[in-house]
Design a protein around this motif. Sequence first.
Motif, mmCIF file in Angstrom:
data_model
loop_
_atom_site.group_PDB
_atom_site.id
_atom_site.type_symbol
_atom_site.label_atom_id
_atom_site.label_comp_id
_atom_site.label_asym_id
_atom_site.label_seq_id
_atom_site.Cartn_x
_atom_site.Cartn_y
_atom_site.Cartn_z
ATOM 1 N N LYS A 25 0.816 -1.214 0.000
ATOM 2 C CA LYS A 25 0.000 0.000 0.000
ATOM 3 C C LYS A 25 0.853 1.268 0.000
ATOM 4 N N SER A 26 1.950 1.271 0.722
ATOM 5 C CA SER A 26 2.784 2.482 0.751
ATOM 6 C C SER A 26 3.435 2.740 -0.610
ATOM 7 N N GLU A 27 3.790 1.692 -1.335
ATOM 8 C CA GLU A 27 4.336 1.868 -2.686
ATOM 9 C C GLU A 27 3.267 2.413 -3.634
ATOM 10 N N TYR A 28 2.038 1.942 -3.466
ATOM 11 C CA TYR A 28 0.931 2.465 -4.270
ATOM 12 C C TYR A 28 0.689 3.936 -3.953
ATOM 13 N N GLN A 29 0.698 4.249 -2.678
ATOM 14 C CA GLN A 29 0.486 5.624 -2.247
ATOM 15 C C GLN A 29 1.558 6.544 -2.838
ATOM 16 N N SER A 30 2.798 6.122 -2.837
ATOM 17 C CA SER A 30 3.881 6.912 -3.428
ATOM 18 C C SER A 30 3.707 7.054 -4.934
ATOM 19 N N TRP A 31 3.287 5.985 -5.594
ATOM 20 C CA TRP A 31 3.073 6.032 -7.044
ATOM 21 C C TRP A 31 1.976 7.024 -7.406
ATOM 22 N N VAL A 32 0.847 6.982 -6.676
ATOM 23 C CA VAL A 32 -0.246 7.912 -6.946
ATOM 24 C C VAL A 32 0.226 9.342 -6.709
ATOM 25 N N SER A 33 0.939 9.561 -5.626
ATOM 26 C CA SER A 33 1.451 10.894 -5.329
ATOM 27 C C SER A 33 2.379 11.390 -6.435
ATOM 28 N N ASP A 34 3.244 10.523 -6.939
ATOM 29 C CA ASP A 34 4.141 10.890 -8.045
ATOM 30 C C ASP A 34 3.352 11.242 -9.309
ATOM 31 N N GLN A 35 2.298 10.470 -9.597
ATOM 32 C CA GLN A 35 1.476 10.740 -10.778
ATOM 33 C C GLN A 35 0.775 12.092 -10.654
ATOM 34 N N VAL A 36 0.252 12.376 -9.476
ATOM 35 C CA VAL A 36 -0.434 13.651 -9.248
ATOM 36 C C VAL A 36 0.565 14.801 -9.338
ATOM 37 N N THR A 37 1.770 14.604 -8.793
ATOM 38 C CA THR A 37 2.809 15.636 -8.853
ATOM 39 C C THR A 37 3.189 15.941 -10.299
ATOM 40 N N THR A 56 -8.082 4.275 0.493
ATOM 41 C CA THR A 56 -7.642 3.112 -0.280
ATOM 42 C C THR A 56 -7.728 1.825 0.530
ATOM 43 N N THR A 57 -8.281 0.799 -0.101
ATOM 44 C CA THR A 57 -8.225 -0.546 0.462
ATOM 45 C C THR A 57 -7.284 -1.376 -0.400
ATOM 46 N N HIS A 58 -6.529 -2.235 0.244
ATOM 47 C CA HIS A 58 -5.490 -3.035 -0.410
ATOM 48 C C HIS A 58 -5.847 -4.508 -0.250
ATOM 49 N N HIS A 59 -5.893 -5.224 -1.360
ATOM 50 C CA HIS A 59 -6.148 -6.660 -1.357
ATOM 51 C C HIS A 59 -4.904 -7.354 -1.909
ATOM 52 N N ASP A 60 -4.223 -8.097 -1.061
ATOM 53 C CA ASP A 60 -2.975 -8.758 -1.442
ATOM 54 C C ASP A 60 -3.269 -10.204 -1.833
ATOM 55 N N TYR A 61 -2.939 -10.542 -3.078
ATOM 56 C CA TYR A 61 -3.158 -11.895 -3.582
ATOM 57 C C TYR A 61 -1.842 -12.622 -3.845
ATOM 58 N N ILE A 62 -0.824 -12.331 -3.089
ATOM 59 C CA ILE A 62 0.521 -12.910 -3.120
ATOM 60 C C ILE A 62 1.274 -12.550 -4.395
ATOM 61 N N PHE A 63 0.712 -12.808 -5.561
ATOM 62 C CA PHE A 63 1.414 -12.554 -6.818
ATOM 63 C C PHE A 63 1.107 -11.167 -7.391
ATOM 64 N N LYS A 70 -11.334 5.222 -3.102
ATOM 65 C CA LYS A 70 -12.608 5.938 -3.184
ATOM 66 C C LYS A 70 -12.380 7.375 -2.735
ATOM 67 N N ILE A 71 -12.653 8.317 -3.642
ATOM 68 C CA ILE A 71 -12.581 9.734 -3.338
ATOM 69 C C ILE A 71 -13.909 10.341 -3.767
ATOM 70 N N GLN A 72 -14.616 10.889 -2.805
ATOM 71 C CA GLN A 72 -15.969 11.413 -3.002
ATOM 72 C C GLN A 72 -16.833 10.311 -3.598
ATOM 73 N N ASN A 73 -17.411 10.505 -4.761
ATOM 74 C CA ASN A 73 -18.292 9.499 -5.357
ATOM 75 C C ASN A 73 -17.605 8.684 -6.435
ATOM 76 N N GLU A 74 -16.298 8.795 -6.550
ATOM 77 C CA GLU A 74 -15.573 8.091 -7.603
ATOM 78 C C GLU A 74 -14.709 6.983 -7.015
ATOM 79 N N LYS A 75 -14.695 5.861 -7.686
ATOM 80 C CA LYS A 75 -13.883 4.718 -7.265
ATOM 81 C C LYS A 75 -12.900 4.388 -8.381
ATOM 82 N N VAL A 76 -11.618 4.321 -8.024
ATOM 83 C CA VAL A 76 -10.569 3.987 -8.986
ATOM 84 C C VAL A 76 -9.953 2.668 -8.536
#
Length: 92
Positions: A25-37, A56-63, A70-76
């Motif tokens: 999740k922290s790597e995802y958070q950094s990636w999103v922040s970089d994209q927004v920047t 953000t919810t994180h679902h880990d499926y090993i591979f 979810k931000i406001q009414n939008e889900k990515v």
Amino acid sequence: MKKKYYIIIGVLFVFLLMAATNPNKSEYQSWVSDQVTKENGLFLGWITKPIINAGTTHHDYIFFSVFETKIQNEKVVSIGAFNHFKTFENEK
């Protein structure tokens, strides 16, 4: 017969590589922040991290991992594998 073993070893190697490079999740958070920047500037990228973390919810499926933000009414929905992320769906 040897060809069959090489294929099995290759497939096992790919699965091992996927498990070792499954982003968290922290790597995802950094990636999103970089994209927004990149798109909107440093200040907005800096402010994004706590918002993404809370929504953000994180679902880990090993591979691979699935991230639902979810931000406001939008889900990515994004998928993470091999230390890369791909956003594949926007829902309202």
